[in-house]
Scaffold this active site. Structure first.
Site, PDB file in Angstrom:
ATOM      1  N   GLY A  11     -26.871 -63.321 -22.179  1.00  0.00           N
ATOM      2  CA  GLY A  11     -26.748 -61.929 -21.724  1.00  0.00           C
ATOM      3  C   GLY A  11     -25.476 -61.277 -22.257  1.00  0.00           C
ATOM      4  N   GLN A  12     -25.273 -60.024 -21.919  1.00  0.00           N
ATOM      5  CA  GLN A  12     -24.092 -59.292 -22.417  1.00  0.00           C
ATOM      6  C   GLN A  12     -22.791 -59.989 -21.996  1.00  0.00           C
ATOM      7  OE1 GLN A  12     -24.422 -54.780 -22.666  1.00  0.00           O
ATOM      8  NE2 GLN A  12     -25.468 -55.172 -20.743  1.00  0.00           N
ATOM      9  N   ASP A  39     -37.149 -71.609 -11.828  1.00  0.00           N
ATOM     10  CA  ASP A  39     -37.617 -72.939 -11.419  1.00  0.00           C
ATOM     11  C   ASP A  39     -36.440 -73.657 -10.749  1.00  0.00           C
ATOM     12  OD1 ASP A  39     -38.311 -75.580 -11.235  1.00  0.00           O
ATOM     13  OD2 ASP A  39     -39.159 -75.717 -13.261  1.00  0.00           O
ATOM     14  N   ALA A  60     -29.174 -62.630 -14.449  1.00  0.00           N
ATOM     15  CA  ALA A  60     -29.650 -61.683 -13.431  1.00  0.00           C
ATOM     16  C   ALA A  60     -30.986 -61.103 -13.861  1.00  0.00           C
ATOM     17  CB  ALA A  60     -28.642 -60.549 -13.237  1.00  0.00           C
ATOM     18  N   TYR A  99     -21.744 -62.358 -10.393  1.00  0.00           N
ATOM     19  CA  TYR A  99     -21.529 -60.923 -10.625  1.00  0.00           C
ATOM     20  C   TYR A  99     -22.491 -60.098  -9.784  1.00  0.00           C
ATOM     21  CZ  TYR A  99     -18.893 -62.793 -14.472  1.00  0.00           C
ATOM     22  OH  TYR A  99     -17.973 -63.508 -15.204  1.00  0.00           O
ATOM     23  N   THR A 101     -22.987 -55.682  -8.313  1.00  0.00           N
ATOM     24  CA  THR A 101     -23.153 -54.364  -8.917  1.00  0.00           C
ATOM     25  C   THR A 101     -22.742 -53.214  -7.995  1.00  0.00           C
ATOM     26  OG1 THR A 101     -24.892 -52.839  -9.644  1.00  0.00           O
ATOM     27  CG2 THR A 101     -25.582 -54.549  -8.155  1.00  0.00           C
ATOM     28  N   ASP A 102     -22.398 -52.095  -8.618  1.00  0.00           N
ATOM     29  CA  ASP A 102     -22.185 -50.836  -7.904  1.00  0.00           C
ATOM     30  C   ASP A 102     -23.456 -50.404  -7.157  1.00  0.00           C
ATOM     31  OD1 ASP A 102     -22.924 -50.731 -10.741  1.00  0.00           O
ATOM     32  OD2 ASP A 102     -23.291 -48.603 -10.387  1.00  0.00           O
ATOM     33  N   TYR A 125     -33.582 -53.294  -7.023  1.00  0.00           N
ATOM     34  CA  TYR A 125     -32.573 -54.098  -7.726  1.00  0.00           C
ATOM     35  C   TYR A 125     -31.311 -54.237  -6.856  1.00  0.00           C
ATOM     36  CZ  TYR A 125     -28.639 -54.894 -10.949  1.00  0.00           C
ATOM     37  OH  TYR A 125     -27.498 -55.347 -11.542  1.00  0.00           O
ATOM     38  N   LYS A 129     -29.618 -57.652  -5.259  1.00  0.00           N
ATOM     39  CA  LYS A 129     -28.233 -58.059  -5.538  1.00  0.00           C
ATOM     40  C   LYS A 129     -27.428 -58.162  -4.232  1.00  0.00           C
ATOM     41  CE  LYS A 129     -26.564 -58.522  -9.178  1.00  0.00           C
ATOM     42  NZ  LYS A 129     -26.446 -59.731 -10.061  1.00  0.00           N
TER      43      LYS A 129
HETATM   44  N1  NAP Z   1     -25.903 -54.319 -17.127  1.00  0.00           N
HETATM   45  C1  NAP Z   1     -25.215 -53.557 -16.273  1.00  0.00           C
HETATM   46  O1  NAP Z   1     -24.957 -52.373 -16.527  1.00  0.00           O
HETATM   47  C2  NAP Z   1     -24.737 -54.141 -14.966  1.00  0.00           C
HETATM   48  C3  NAP Z   1     -24.120 -53.287 -14.031  1.00  0.00           C
HETATM   49  C4  NAP Z   1     -23.607 -53.842 -12.851  1.00  0.00           C
HETATM   50  C5  NAP Z   1     -23.709 -55.208 -12.620  1.00  0.00           C
HETATM   51  N2  NAP Z   1     -24.334 -56.008 -13.526  1.00  0.00           N
HETATM   52  C6  NAP Z   1     -24.410 -57.441 -13.233  1.00  0.00           C
HETATM   53  O2  NAP Z   1     -23.555 -58.118 -14.168  1.00  0.00           O
HETATM   54  C7  NAP Z   1     -24.104 -59.395 -14.497  1.00  0.00           C
HETATM   55  C8  NAP Z   1     -24.230 -59.533 -16.009  1.00  0.00           C
HETATM   56  O3  NAP Z   1     -25.075 -58.487 -16.496  1.00  0.00           O
HETATM   57  P1  NAP Z   1     -25.513 -58.389 -18.037  1.00  0.00           P
HETATM   58  O4  NAP Z   1     -25.714 -56.955 -18.353  1.00  0.00           O
HETATM   59  O5  NAP Z   1     -24.598 -59.235 -18.861  1.00  0.00           O
HETATM   60  O6  NAP Z   1     -26.937 -59.100 -17.953  1.00  0.00           O
HETATM   61  P2  NAP Z   1     -28.030 -59.247 -19.101  1.00  0.00           P
HETATM   62  O7  NAP Z   1     -27.456 -58.871 -20.420  1.00  0.00           O
HETATM   63  O8  NAP Z   1     -29.277 -58.577 -18.612  1.00  0.00           O
HETATM   64  O9  NAP Z   1     -28.255 -60.812 -19.110  1.00  0.00           O
HETATM   65  C9  NAP Z   1     -28.899 -61.462 -18.055  1.00  0.00           C
HETATM   66  C10 NAP Z   1     -29.256 -62.857 -18.542  1.00  0.00           C
HETATM   67  O10 NAP Z   1     -29.991 -63.503 -17.493  1.00  0.00           O
HETATM   68  C11 NAP Z   1     -30.945 -64.328 -18.114  1.00  0.00           C
HETATM   69  N3  NAP Z   1     -32.075 -64.618 -17.244  1.00  0.00           N
HETATM   70  C12 NAP Z   1     -32.750 -63.762 -16.435  1.00  0.00           C
HETATM   71  N4  NAP Z   1     -33.776 -64.415 -15.857  1.00  0.00           N
HETATM   72  C13 NAP Z   1     -33.746 -65.704 -16.312  1.00  0.00           C
HETATM   73  C14 NAP Z   1     -34.526 -66.852 -16.094  1.00  0.00           C
HETATM   74  N5  NAP Z   1     -35.602 -66.836 -15.269  1.00  0.00           N
HETATM   75  N6  NAP Z   1     -34.195 -68.005 -16.718  1.00  0.00           N
HETATM   76  C15 NAP Z   1     -33.127 -68.049 -17.563  1.00  0.00           C
HETATM   77  N7  NAP Z   1     -32.336 -66.997 -17.815  1.00  0.00           N
HETATM   78  C16 NAP Z   1     -32.646 -65.827 -17.198  1.00  0.00           C
HETATM   79  C17 NAP Z   1     -31.449 -63.497 -19.290  1.00  0.00           C
HETATM   80  O11 NAP Z   1     -32.020 -64.378 -20.208  1.00  0.00           O
HETATM   81  P3  NAP Z   1     -32.863 -63.844 -21.487  1.00  0.00           P
HETATM   82  O12 NAP Z   1     -31.811 -63.282 -22.408  1.00  0.00           O
HETATM   83  O13 NAP Z   1     -33.521 -65.057 -22.009  1.00  0.00           O
HETATM   84  O14 NAP Z   1     -33.813 -62.804 -20.941  1.00  0.00           O
HETATM   85  C18 NAP Z   1     -30.155 -62.849 -19.796  1.00  0.00           C
HETATM   86  O15 NAP Z   1     -29.564 -63.605 -20.818  1.00  0.00           O
HETATM   87  C19 NAP Z   1     -25.429 -59.485 -13.728  1.00  0.00           C
HETATM   88  O16 NAP Z   1     -25.197 -60.153 -12.511  1.00  0.00           O
HETATM   89  C20 NAP Z   1     -25.777 -58.042 -13.450  1.00  0.00           C
HETATM   90  O17 NAP Z   1     -26.594 -57.901 -12.289  1.00  0.00           O
HETATM   91  C21 NAP Z   1     -24.849 -55.510 -14.685  1.00  0.00           C
END
Ligand code: NAP
Length: 299
Positions: A11-12, A39, A60, A99, A101-102, A125, A129
């Site tokens: 992920g990011q 799983d 996530a 992590y 979220t807002d 969502y 969270k």
């Molecule tokens: N993005 C935002 O703007 C934002 C804002 C506030 C908070 N957050 C929180 O910050 C954290 C990081 O966010 P991010 O943007 O870095 O997330 P992201 O880029 O969406 O990455 C999430 C990762 O979770 C993996 N994942 C999801 N379901 C899975 C499963 N069943 N088995 C294995 N891997 C799985 C995904 O794998 P795949 O790559 O294989 O799909 C992906 O690599 C999260 O907790 C998110 O809720 C994000």
């Protein structure tokens, strides 16, 4: 030597964490190809095999719109998986970094939310969270629960890349101007996470640092201000675009009806983490230039 396991390494934030978490000890990264996190038997088996001292969960279910239809899928990853990780951490005296979220807040506050404000999510969502947060607290494990917002990076799907794509392909477009938050860079989140863990590992009283923190850039912007800044900076770096910031039209969120209701204010007060870990968090614009340079290089 501490054993560290990272979930969500594709992920990011997860991708960026892979660069710096190995500084802290014996490191293992886990992505979907190793374990499907839905799983839980496989997750528990992986934990028993790796026996981590620190679990970092960057995985996530982040599809905010889809979560309205598939709330149980969102709950499985954002709540039930987190419960499994937190209970493992509690039983095995490990730390959990997770992590949030807002979107756990309803966005109605006139002032930035701090860690004592009560969650009141507006969408599925956010509810999933918020349940994850409760699971971490209920387990009693040592934890860093880091609430962040508006994440962007040169990888993955995010608002910044969408805007650059629109600005490269359209002659004008609209962006919502009545929702505010702090654009936050994935590499900043990863680096700060590692710094906080380093402080914890070297502190005489580690448990006092366990808790919830708001880890967001300093300062705030509307989506419209954020988009305007991105376009202006991209042009100054020589990224070829079809528009300037003058071609972006500010619109109200009500002009963009979505299934998931979004908070008007996503502003999170980041004072607690700055004070607890003795760090200074830069303004949201600071990291944007670097990310734009990466995006420019990738073409
Ligand atoms: N993005 C935002 O703007 C934002 C804002 C506030 C908070 N957050 C929180 O910050 C954290 C990081 O966010 P991010 O943007 O870095 O997330 P992201 O880029 O969406 O990455 C999430 C990762 O979770 C993996 N994942 C999801 N379901 C899975 C499963 N069943 N088995 C294995 N891997 C799985 C995904 O794998 P795949 O790559 O294989 O799909 C992906 O690599 C999260 O907790 C998110 O809720 C994000």
């Amino acid at each position: 030597m501490k054993k560290i396991v990272l979930f969500g390494s594709n992920g990011q934030v997860g991708w960026e964490l892979q660069r710096s978490l190995p500084l802290l000890g014996d490191f293992a990264a886990c992505d979907r190809s190793k374990v499907d996190l839905a799983d839980f038997d496989a997750v528990s088996a992986y934990l028993r095999q790796e026996r981590p001292d620190i679990i970092v969960n960057a995985a996530a279910y982040n599809a905010v719109e889809l979560a309205e239809t598939y709330e149980q899928d969102a709950e499985r990853i954002n709540f039930l998986l987190v419960k499994v990780l937190a209970e493992y951490a509690a039983e095995n005296n490990a730390w959990l970094v997770h992590y949030s979220t807002d979107y756990v807040f309803n966005g109605a506050s006139d002032i930035p939310y701090d860690e004592t404000d009560l969650p009141d999510p507006l969408n599925a969502y956010g509810r999933s969270k918020a349940l994850g947060e409760v699971a971490v607290a209920a387990s009693g494990c040592n934890h860093l629960l880091l609430r962040t917002s508006w994440i962007y990076s040169s990888r993955g799907r995010n608002f910044a890349k969408t805007i650059l794509n629109l600005a490269a392909t359209k002659t004008e477009f609209s962006v919502v101007s009545d929702q505010t938050g702090a654009p936050t860079c994935a590499s900043f989140i990863a680096d700060t996470t590692v710094l906080c863990l380093y402080r914890i590992l070297n502190s005489a009283d580690t448990q006092s640092l366990s808790g919830t923190y708001h880890l967001v850039s300093s300062g705030y912007a509307s989506w419209y201000e954020y988009a305007s800044y991105l376009v202006t900076e991209a042009l100054s770096l020589g990224i070829p675009l079809n528009c300037t910031e003058k071609d972006i039209r500010p619109v109200s969120g009500s002009e963009y009806p979505t299934k998931a209701v979004r908070p008007i204010s996503s502003r999170l007060n980041n004072s607690k983490i700055q004070n607890a870990f003795n760090i200074i968090i830069p303004d949201w614009k600071t990291y944007i230039k670097r990310t734009l340079s990466d995006i420019a290089r990738q073409g």
